[in-house]
Scaffold this active site. Structure first.
Site, PDB file in Angstrom:
ATOM      1  N   GLY A   1     -61.596  61.665 -43.880  1.00 51.04           N
ATOM      2  CA  GLY A   1     -61.361  62.820 -44.739  1.00 51.04           C
ATOM      3  C   GLY A   1     -62.229  63.988 -44.301  1.00 51.04           C
ATOM      4  O   GLY A   1     -62.674  64.054 -43.158  1.00 51.04           O
ATOM      5  N   ARG A   2     -62.496  64.900 -45.220  1.00 48.65           N
ATOM      6  CA  ARG A   2     -63.338  66.044 -44.879  1.00 48.65           C
ATOM      7  C   ARG A   2     -64.821  65.784 -45.092  1.00 48.65           C
ATOM      8  O   ARG A   2     -65.658  66.531 -44.608  1.00 48.65           O
ATOM      9  CB  ARG A   2     -62.890  67.277 -45.670  1.00 48.65           C
ATOM     10  CG  ARG A   2     -61.594  67.852 -45.110  1.00 48.65           C
ATOM     11  CD  ARG A   2     -61.299  69.232 -45.652  1.00 48.65           C
ATOM     12  NE  ARG A   2     -60.876  69.163 -47.041  1.00 48.65           N
ATOM     13  CZ  ARG A   2     -61.371  69.917 -48.024  1.00 48.65           C
ATOM     14  NH1 ARG A   2     -62.303  70.791 -47.781  1.00 48.65           N
ATOM     15  NH2 ARG A   2     -60.918  69.789 -49.243  1.00 48.65           N
TER      16      ARG A   2
ATOM     17  N   GLU B   1     -67.419  65.813 -42.154  1.00 52.58           N
ATOM     18  CA  GLU B   1     -67.713  67.141 -41.613  1.00 52.58           C
ATOM     19  C   GLU B   1     -69.056  67.672 -42.110  1.00 52.58           C
ATOM     20  O   GLU B   1     -69.803  68.281 -41.358  1.00 52.58           O
ATOM     21  CB  GLU B   1     -66.564  68.052 -42.030  1.00 52.58           C
ATOM     22  CG  GLU B   1     -66.637  69.472 -41.602  1.00 52.58           C
ATOM     23  CD  GLU B   1     -65.400  70.210 -42.096  1.00 52.58           C
ATOM     24  OE1 GLU B   1     -64.362  70.110 -41.422  1.00 52.58           O
ATOM     25  OE2 GLU B   1     -65.479  70.855 -43.157  1.00 52.58           O
TER      26      GLU B   1
ATOM     27  N   CYS C   1     -60.653  57.408 -39.033  1.00 51.47           N
ATOM     28  CA  CYS C   1     -60.156  58.781 -39.121  1.00 51.47           C
ATOM     29  C   CYS C   1     -61.208  59.792 -38.647  1.00 51.47           C
ATOM     30  O   CYS C   1     -61.561  59.813 -37.482  1.00 51.47           O
ATOM     31  CB  CYS C   1     -59.686  59.051 -40.550  1.00 51.47           C
ATOM     32  SG  CYS C   1     -58.660  60.511 -40.739  1.00 51.47           S
ATOM     33  N   HIS C   2     -61.745  60.621 -39.554  1.00 50.46           N
ATOM     34  CA  HIS C   2     -62.784  61.587 -39.203  1.00 50.46           C
ATOM     35  C   HIS C   2     -64.192  60.989 -39.331  1.00 50.46           C
ATOM     36  O   HIS C   2     -65.165  61.657 -39.011  1.00 50.46           O
ATOM     37  CB  HIS C   2     -62.675  62.826 -40.085  1.00 50.46           C
ATOM     38  CG  HIS C   2     -61.515  63.711 -39.733  1.00 50.46           C
ATOM     39  ND1 HIS C   2     -60.208  63.357 -39.992  1.00 50.46           N
ATOM     40  CD2 HIS C   2     -61.466  64.923 -39.141  1.00 50.46           C
ATOM     41  CE1 HIS C   2     -59.396  64.321 -39.582  1.00 50.46           C
ATOM     42  NE2 HIS C   2     -60.126  65.280 -39.051  1.00 50.46           N
TER      43      HIS C   2
ATOM     44  N   TYR D   1     -59.092  59.731 -35.672  1.00 53.68           N
ATOM     45  CA  TYR D   1     -57.928  60.592 -35.816  1.00 53.68           C
ATOM     46  C   TYR D   1     -57.845  61.423 -34.536  1.00 53.68           C
ATOM     47  O   TYR D   1     -58.866  61.906 -34.038  1.00 53.68           O
ATOM     48  CB  TYR D   1     -58.066  61.480 -37.057  1.00 53.68           C
ATOM     49  CG  TYR D   1     -56.789  62.217 -37.353  1.00 53.68           C
ATOM     50  CD1 TYR D   1     -55.671  61.522 -37.794  1.00 53.68           C
ATOM     51  CD2 TYR D   1     -56.690  63.584 -37.157  1.00 53.68           C
ATOM     52  CE1 TYR D   1     -54.469  62.173 -38.037  1.00 53.68           C
ATOM     53  CE2 TYR D   1     -55.497  64.247 -37.406  1.00 53.68           C
ATOM     54  CZ  TYR D   1     -54.387  63.535 -37.843  1.00 53.68           C
ATOM     55  OH  TYR D   1     -53.202  64.183 -38.080  1.00 53.68           O
TER      56      TYR D   1
END
Length: 194
Positions: free
Chosen positions: A91-92, A95, A121-122, A141
């Site tokens: 997800g975010r 980050e 993923c992320h 991802y």
């Protein structure tokens, strides 16, 4: 499974991918593990917002509001030495979580001790920031692939779909939530072997 479960630490943050936090958390509990969910600046009883990323034919995933995901352990007092494994959803959240030195130190502990470490993923963005991918193979991802290679890692392409997992040593990675069956199956194998 009573008595055979492992203590697993799960790193989450606001706008973690909903399925990548909720589903693995529930799967790991079902398998008899104790999963501590933590987020910098959050305490037990707090929650993080989640986001649902979907693949609907656009050039990238779409994003929709998800659920509230419960934090059940205190990030500020967590000791990674007390845990058998680490799991990092995507997800975010990765980050910004990768900017937190304490998060990076936790990841370095698991990598240095060769404890099972799963990222999806992320999530590998945190592995990159922790500096643990040089010379390692890692799935993620596809949009994160340039970061993997820039960090000296080898990006492992998911092939025809997003439903595969890749294992190298203590590291199990996957491109996105469609890989949950393969990702958690391989993570469970690592947990059973430790």
């Amino acid at each position: 499974m009573a008595g055979t479960g492992k203590k697993i630490l799960m790193l989450v943050g606001d706008f973690v991918e909903d399925y990548e936090a909720m589903v693995p958390y529930q799967m790991l509990l079902m398998l008899g593990h104790d999963v501590a969910t933590v987020c910098p600046g959050k305490r037990p009883g707090d929650t993080v917002a989640t986001a649902i990323h979907d693949f609907e034919g656009h050039q990238t995933y779409s994003e929709k509001p998800g659920h509230r995901f419960a934090i059940n352990a205190d990030f500020a007092s967590v000791d990674p030495a007390d845990f058998d494994a680490l799991i990092i959803p995507g997800g975010r959240a990765p980050e910004y979580l990768r900017l937190d030195q304490a998060v990076l130190n936790i990841v370095r502990h698991f990598a240095g001790a060769s404890k099972p470490l799963a990222a999806i993923c992320h999530g590998p963005q945190i592995l990159v920031a922790a500096g643990i991918l040089n010379g390692r193979e890692c799935s993620c991802y596809p949009a994160v692939a340039p970061e993997i290679t820039a960090a000296g890692g080898q990006y492992m392409t998911p092939g025809d779909g997003l439903d595969t997992a890749h294992v190298e040593g203590n590291l199990v990675t996957a491109p996105a939530w469609p890989a949950h069956p393969a990702w958690i199956r391989e993570f469970q194998k690592l947990l059973e072997s430790t």
